[in-house]
Design a protein around this motif. Structure first.
Motif, mmCIF file in Angstrom:
data_model
loop_
_atom_site.group_PDB
_atom_site.id
_atom_site.type_symbol
_atom_site.label_atom_id
_atom_site.label_comp_id
_atom_site.label_asym_id
_atom_site.label_seq_id
_atom_site.Cartn_x
_atom_site.Cartn_y
_atom_site.Cartn_z
ATOM 1 N N THR A 87 1.675 -0.208 4.580
ATOM 2 C CA THR A 87 0.549 -0.049 3.645
ATOM 3 C C THR A 87 -0.691 -0.782 4.155
ATOM 4 N N PHE A 88 -0.815 -0.911 5.474
ATOM 5 C CA PHE A 88 -1.949 -1.609 6.082
ATOM 6 C C PHE A 88 -3.271 -1.008 5.610
ATOM 7 N N HIS A 89 -4.167 -1.892 5.172
ATOM 8 C CA HIS A 89 -5.502 -1.543 4.678
ATOM 9 C C HIS A 89 -5.451 -0.629 3.454
ATOM 10 N N GLN A 90 -4.441 -0.905 2.609
ATOM 11 C CA GLN A 90 -4.363 -0.236 1.319
ATOM 12 C C GLN A 90 -4.297 -1.281 0.207
ATOM 13 N N ILE A 91 -4.866 -0.934 -0.954
ATOM 14 C CA ILE A 91 -4.732 -1.793 -2.134
ATOM 15 C C ILE A 91 -3.304 -1.646 -2.649
ATOM 16 N N VAL A 92 -2.552 -2.738 -2.665
ATOM 17 C CA VAL A 92 -1.137 -2.659 -3.052
ATOM 18 C C VAL A 92 -0.898 -3.134 -4.481
ATOM 19 N N GLN A 93 -1.871 -3.852 -5.051
ATOM 20 C CA GLN A 93 -1.711 -4.297 -6.436
ATOM 21 C C GLN A 93 -3.067 -4.686 -7.009
ATOM 22 N N GLU A 94 -3.213 -4.488 -8.317
ATOM 23 C CA GLU A 94 -4.413 -4.915 -9.031
ATOM 24 C C GLU A 94 -3.981 -5.693 -10.257
ATOM 25 N N THR A 95 -4.553 -6.876 -10.427
ATOM 26 C CA THR A 95 -4.138 -7.788 -11.491
ATOM 27 C C THR A 95 -5.337 -8.120 -12.374
ATOM 28 N N ILE A 96 -5.175 -7.945 -13.671
ATOM 29 C CA ILE A 96 -6.240 -8.266 -14.627
ATOM 30 C C ILE A 96 -6.271 -9.776 -14.854
#
Length: 443
Positions: free
Chosen positions: A141-150
């Protein structure tokens, strides 16, 4: 032997001076020379020679005759840049400055890199979100957003704790700090006492065999009102010895603070703060509008791990920790108001394995990890990773100028270095409209 050709001089070779008549340019010497006398630099600023940096051999008739070498000038590293107007993280080649990739995020405002160099935390101020970008070239997953946290409202500052335990994010909009676990990348705790529009912070490593040996890490949160709020890590469970909470606030006020960074030389838990109004011996700030740079230090406290008892467990407190300003530089040293700071990485121990505690997430990086200390605790000596010599200050509005980078010598005199002997007076590095300075070990 030097294929592919890079059009530049090779500073070292695997061939020796005795057999090939070559001179190793990467040796200690005079890094400045004497320009007014026409004498060029004759070596590196470092005090010792790195015998392990060996480049390619001389030209040979066949490839098989070329000696194996360790390293040479390379194509470049990945450089991550915020383009807030386009809502992107731009990936550049650090040598050629060409664009490699663009990663879309909501409102990129500030960045924090994992000590193991595998993730980049992207703070999105207007969306109350932290996006985690995979920066491991060996990952699927290189250069991908793997998680987003509020997180909280209007997050601004971010510090990835150097022991890879937590990611700390200051939320300026609701006077809180979100603490994210480095293992899950999710919020594990929110603290908010004694915070007043927190916008920047720095963390110093868990003190296991250095400092006060309290086996906790500290975070120092810079507030808009000029105070520094102090956070102490856990564990705060049964038989714990750390609050995992805010424990106090500085008695000194740093007027109109701009930035804060941990001191890589001082393992006591020390940091430098760019602000206005130099602090005097009585702890009082000088006139507003005057440039200032201060070193804020954990001066004293009882040694060793302190168990929490029933009373102290419910009331977070400093427990005899004493802080103070060790030095405060003013307009006699600075060319104008500094807005950011960074240190050089000329002499480092980053080739050694990254430091790890029992609280760290995952195995440590075997080399080039961003931890501030190296060594084996408790069986070996602990050393600061970077033996820095210079401190760099971004000054966008110097007196009579359009932007410079001041260079301060960290030898105890804290004098400003003259970067151009061809002009009279003490010169800084020209950098029109400079706002940010950075180095590898920046949190």
């Amino acid at each position: 032997c030097i294929s592919p050709f890079i059009g530049g001089q090779e500073p070292t070779s695997i061939d020796t001076q005795a057999t090939a008549g070559l001179t190793n340019l990467l040796v200690p010497g005079d890094p400045n020379g004497a320009p007014l006398q026409g004498i060029p630099p004759s070596g590196l600023l470092t005090l010792e020679q790195n015998a392990y940096f060996q480049g390619p051999s001389l030209e040979q008739a066949t490839v098989a005759a070329c000696l194996q070498f360790q390293i040479r000038q390379q194509i470049g590293h990945y450089l991550y840049v915020i383009d807030r107007a386009r809502r992107e993280i731009v990936v550049l080649n650090s040598n050629r400055m060409t664009v490699i990739d663009r990663i879309v995020t909501f409102d990129p405002t500030s960045l924090g890199m994992s000590p193991n160099l595998n993730f980049l935390a992207v703070v999105n101020q207007l969306s109350d979100l932290v996006s985690f970008l995979d920066i491991n070239p060996n990952s699927s997953t290189f250069h991908q957003i793997v998680q987003e946290t509020i997180v909280g409202r209007r997050p601004r500052g971010v510090s990835w704790e150097p022991g890879n335990e937590d990611i700390l994010v200051t939320n300026e909009g609701d006077n809180t700090m979100s603490i994210l676990s480095a293992s899950s990348l999710t919020v594990r705790r929110v603290v908010g006492s004694q915070l007043n529009q927190p916008f920047d912070l720095t963390t110093t490593p868990r003190q296991q065999c250095w400092g006060l040996s309290r086996n906790v890490y500290f975070a120092y949160i810079l507030n808009r009102n000029g105070n520094v709020t102090i956070f102490e890590s856990g564990p705060n469970s049964v038989n714990g010895w750390g609050y995992d909470d805010i424990i106090g606030v500085s008695t000194e006020t740093f007027l109109n603070p701009k930035a804060i960074q941990a001191d890589p030389l001082d393992l006591r838990s020390a940091m430098w703060i760019a602000h206005e109004g130099p602090i005097n011996a009585q702890g009082q700030p000088g006139p507003i509008g005057t440039p200032a740079l201060s070193k804020f230090v954990l001066i004293s406290g009882s040694l060793g791990q302190l168990p929490l008892n029933f009373t102290s467990l419910t009331v977070p407190q400093l427990r005899d920790l004493s802080y103070g300003v060790q030095v405060s530089l003013g307009q006699n040293r600075l060319s104008g108001l500094p807005v950011d700071l960074a240190f050089d990485d000329l002499r480092v121990l980053s080739g050694l394995p990254n430091y790890q505690s029992t609280f760290s997430s995952g195995p440590p990086a075997q080399s080039n990890g961003k931890h501030l200390v190296r060594g084996a605790c408790p069986n070996g000596p602990i050393q600061n990773t970077s033996e820095t010599t210079y401190l760099f200050l971004a000054v966008p509005n110097p007196i009579g100028g359009t932007g410079v980078v001041d260079v301060i010598l960290l030898d105890g005199t804290f004098g400003r270095v003259d970067t151009n002997p061809f002009q009279p007076g003490i010169q800084s590095i020209p950098a029109p409209d400079v706002q940010v300075v950075s180095s590898f070990f920046r949190q």
